[in-house]
Design a protein around this motif. Structure first.
Motif, short mmCIF file in Angstrom:
data_model
loop_
_atom_site.label_atom_id
_atom_site.label_comp_id
_atom_site.label_asym_id
_atom_site.label_seq_id
_atom_site.Cartn_x
_atom_site.Cartn_y
_atom_site.Cartn_z
N ILE A 121 0.85 -1.21 0.00
CA ILE A 121 0.00 0.00 0.00
C ILE A 121 0.88 1.25 0.00
N PHE A 122 1.91 1.22 0.82
CA PHE A 122 2.80 2.37 1.02
C PHE A 122 3.53 2.73 -0.28
N ILE A 123 4.08 1.72 -0.94
CA ILE A 123 4.84 1.99 -2.17
C ILE A 123 3.90 2.48 -3.27
N LYS A 124 2.74 1.91 -3.35
CA LYS A 124 1.76 2.37 -4.33
C LYS A 124 1.42 3.84 -4.07
N GLU A 125 1.28 4.18 -2.82
CA GLU A 125 0.92 5.56 -2.45
C GLU A 125 2.07 6.53 -2.78
N LEU A 126 3.30 6.11 -2.52
CA LEU A 126 4.45 6.95 -2.90
C LEU A 126 4.39 7.25 -4.40
N LEU A 127 4.22 6.19 -5.20
CA LEU A 127 4.28 6.36 -6.66
C LEU A 127 3.08 7.14 -7.19
N ARG A 128 1.91 6.93 -6.61
CA ARG A 128 0.71 7.70 -6.99
C ARG A 128 0.93 9.19 -6.77
N ASN A 129 1.77 9.51 -5.78
CA ASN A 129 2.04 10.90 -5.45
C ASN A 129 3.30 11.44 -6.11
N GLY A 130 3.94 10.62 -6.94
CA GLY A 130 5.11 11.09 -7.68
C GLY A 130 6.41 11.01 -6.90
N THR A 131 6.41 10.31 -5.78
CA THR A 131 7.65 10.16 -5.00
C THR A 131 8.38 8.92 -5.50
N THR A 132 9.58 9.13 -6.05
CA THR A 132 10.33 8.01 -6.61
C THR A 132 11.47 7.57 -5.68
N THR A 133 11.88 8.44 -4.76
CA THR A 133 12.86 8.04 -3.74
C THR A 133 12.39 8.54 -2.39
N ALA A 134 12.52 7.68 -1.35
CA ALA A 134 12.19 8.11 0.01
C ALA A 134 13.20 7.53 0.98
N LEU A 135 13.40 8.28 2.06
CA LEU A 135 14.21 7.81 3.20
C LEU A 135 13.21 7.39 4.27
N VAL A 136 13.15 6.08 4.53
CA VAL A 136 12.00 5.48 5.20
C VAL A 136 12.36 4.86 6.55
N PHE A 137 11.59 5.22 7.57
CA PHE A 137 11.66 4.52 8.85
C PHE A 137 10.82 3.24 8.76
N GLY A 138 11.40 2.10 9.13
CA GLY A 138 10.60 0.91 9.35
C GLY A 138 10.09 0.93 10.78
N SER A 139 9.64 -0.22 11.26
CA SER A 139 9.34 -0.37 12.69
C SER A 139 10.57 -1.02 13.33
N VAL A 140 10.45 -1.38 14.58
CA VAL A 140 11.57 -2.03 15.27
C VAL A 140 11.82 -3.43 14.70
N HIS A 141 10.82 -3.98 13.99
CA HIS A 141 10.92 -5.35 13.48
C HIS A 141 11.68 -5.39 12.15
N PRO A 142 12.70 -6.25 12.04
CA PRO A 142 13.46 -6.33 10.78
C PRO A 142 12.56 -6.62 9.57
N GLN A 143 11.47 -7.38 9.78
CA GLN A 143 10.62 -7.74 8.64
C GLN A 143 9.91 -6.53 8.03
N SER A 144 9.85 -5.43 8.76
CA SER A 144 9.28 -4.21 8.15
C SER A 144 10.17 -3.76 6.99
N VAL A 145 11.48 -3.84 7.21
CA VAL A 145 12.43 -3.42 6.18
C VAL A 145 12.52 -4.46 5.07
N ASP A 146 12.52 -5.74 5.43
CA ASP A 146 12.53 -6.78 4.40
C ASP A 146 11.32 -6.62 3.47
N SER A 147 10.15 -6.41 4.05
CA SER A 147 8.94 -6.28 3.22
C SER A 147 9.03 -5.09 2.29
N PHE A 148 9.52 -3.99 2.83
CA PHE A 148 9.63 -2.77 2.02
C PHE A 148 10.64 -2.95 0.89
N PHE A 149 11.81 -3.45 1.22
CA PHE A 149 12.85 -3.61 0.19
C PHE A 149 12.45 -4.66 -0.85
#
Ligand code: GUN
Ligand code: ZN
Length: 434
Positions: A121-149
């Motif tokens: 949902i998050f990546i779709k929302e970034l692209l819908r808004n024209g954001t092609t690069t972001a500096l992103v906080f995950g949560s404390v859980h490593p899988q937040s970053v795995d999922s995003f990447f």
């Protein structure tokens, strides 16, 4: 492999320098009838259509847009993936807002399936808004970053993210330890940093939620790897600043805490900085650190007005941040709408070209990626947008009255939002079509 050369014809605008340094007129290039040529994911040429078309093979595929503007993709230098589901949480300022809404919402990322769903949902929302690069906080859980990447890699996006490090002053269900945060961050760095267009950011949440031991290990990680980023929060809220003084009485001030643990540097981005003093701006500039200016969040959480002229006086790198979910919009156009008002309330002006710079090349410079993104210079990544002058009836009518590109740009930033983004391209691929 056959050459995949494509051309895009429309009005074209991009920043080439900071208006605060070179003046407005020398800060941008504008082609009223322009052509952008891409080859294998990069920009190979940009200029007046009539000149470039003459030099290209007659059968080149050209996408021609009427009433549209091509710009570089937008760059969001501060945003929280696990806060996507809590935008618009009522009634609190920073510290109570964190405890009441943020921590419970972020705890859901313990579940990998939830993390994957929100990352999509998050990546779709970034692209819908024209954001092609972001500096992103995950949560404390490593899988937040795995999922995003994982999701960002599929689309070959240039993205930066990190797992939050947080070992005190937060609920037990959401804390790591100094040791586990080091081990988990290291594993993510090994897995993702430098893979495709992905980069890792060491991410201590903010000074109050890290012990001195954890901050020491964050600094150690930065020293162990090349070109890692560091992201955190600073001087957002007056109560927060008092709390940092209580927790770190031996330090001169908030920035000095981070300085002591060796967290300042050319790839360090500090969010907010609303209440920084002159000396702190000077020290940030001296170390090449950057500030993420987050106007919708600073308004929404009642944090205060960022002093952009002071940052400019110190030649400090500044990018824009939406700070979702403290911020209220994924759109950097809407973020600029609010940034303009921040300046108005301080008796200052934010020119549309400075705004364009902040959302593109300024963000790229804050992230030390200006040789790759933030402009349409040949040799950079083909991350760009097609903005639609007729996105809404009012926008279309208003822009018909505009007499200059400055006026057009300012109106796009005042009335524009996700609807304005007709197409988003990343590495030359169409990744969003309205
Ligand atoms: N300071 C520490 N954590 C946060 C956060 O999640 N959002 C904002 N806006 N400020 C913070
Ligand atoms: Zn934040």
């Amino acid at each position: 492999m056959p050459l995949t050369r494509k051309a895009y014809r429309a009005a074209i605008l991009h920043s080439i320098a900071d208006p605060a340094v070179v003046g407005i007129e020398a800060s941008y290039e504008y082609f009223e009838d322009g052509l952008l040529v891409t080859e294998n994911g990069q920009i190979s040429a940009v200029g007046p259509a009539c000149e470039l078309l003459a030099s290209l093979p007659a059968d080149i595929q050209v996408s021609h847009y009427q009433d549209a503007l091509i710009t570089p993709g937008f760059i969001d230098t501060h945003i929280h993936l696990p806060q996507t589901g809590m935008v618009g949480a009522y009634g609190e300022q920073l510290l109570d807002w964190l405890n009441t809404y943020t921590f419970p919402c972020e705890s859901q990322f313990a579940d990998k399936a939830h993390a994957e769903e929100v990352a999509g949902i998050f990546i779709k929302e970034l692209l819908r808004n024209g954001t092609t690069t972001a500096l992103v906080f995950g949560s404390v859980h490593p899988q937040s970053v795995d999922s995003f990447f994982e999701a960002a890699r599929t689309l070959d996006l240039r993205m930066i993210a990190g797992k939050v490090m947080m070992d005190r002053n937060a609920p037990d269900y959401l804390t790591d330890t100094a040791e586990s945060s080091y081990v988990d961050s290291k594993a993510l760095i090994e897995r993702w940093h430098g893979k495709g267009r992905l980069h890792y950011a060491v991410t201590p949440r903010f000074a109050p939620t890290s012990t001195p031991e954890q901050l020491t290990l964050a600094g150690q990680l930065l020293s162990e790897y090349h070109d890692l980023y560091m992201q955190t929060h600073i001087s957002e809220n007056l109560q927060e600043i008092e709390w940092v003084k209580e927790l770190f009485p031996e330090r001169k001030g908030y920035l000095d805490v981070y300085d002591h643990y060796k967290l300042l540097g050319e790839r360090s981005v500090f969010a907010h900085g609303v209440h920084l003093c002159d000396d702190e701006c000077a020290r940030l500039a001296e170390t090449g650190s950057a500030i993420a200016f987050c106007p919708t969040s600073n308004f929404f959480l009642g944090s205060g007005l960022f002093n952009l002229p002071m940052a400019e006086k110190h030649n400090l790198n500044v990018g824009l941040g939406t700070d979702i979910g403290g911020g209220t919009s994924f759109s950097l156009l809407q973020t600029l709408n609010e940034a303009y008002k921040v300046m108005q309330l301080q008796g200052a002006r934010l020119s549309p070209f400075k705004s364009l710079y902040l959302a593109t090349l300024g963000g790229a410079r804050a992230l030390r990626l200006e040789d790759k993104i933030g402009t349409l210079q040949p040799g950079t990544d083909a991350d760009f947008l097609v903005l639609d002058y007729n996105a809404t009836p009012l926008l279309g009518y208003r822009l018909k009255q505009a007499k200059t590109i400055a006026e057009t740009l300012f109106v796009l930033m005042t009335l524009g939002d996700d609807r304005t983004v007709l197409q988003t391209y990343a590495a030359g691929n169409l990744v969003h079509q309205r």
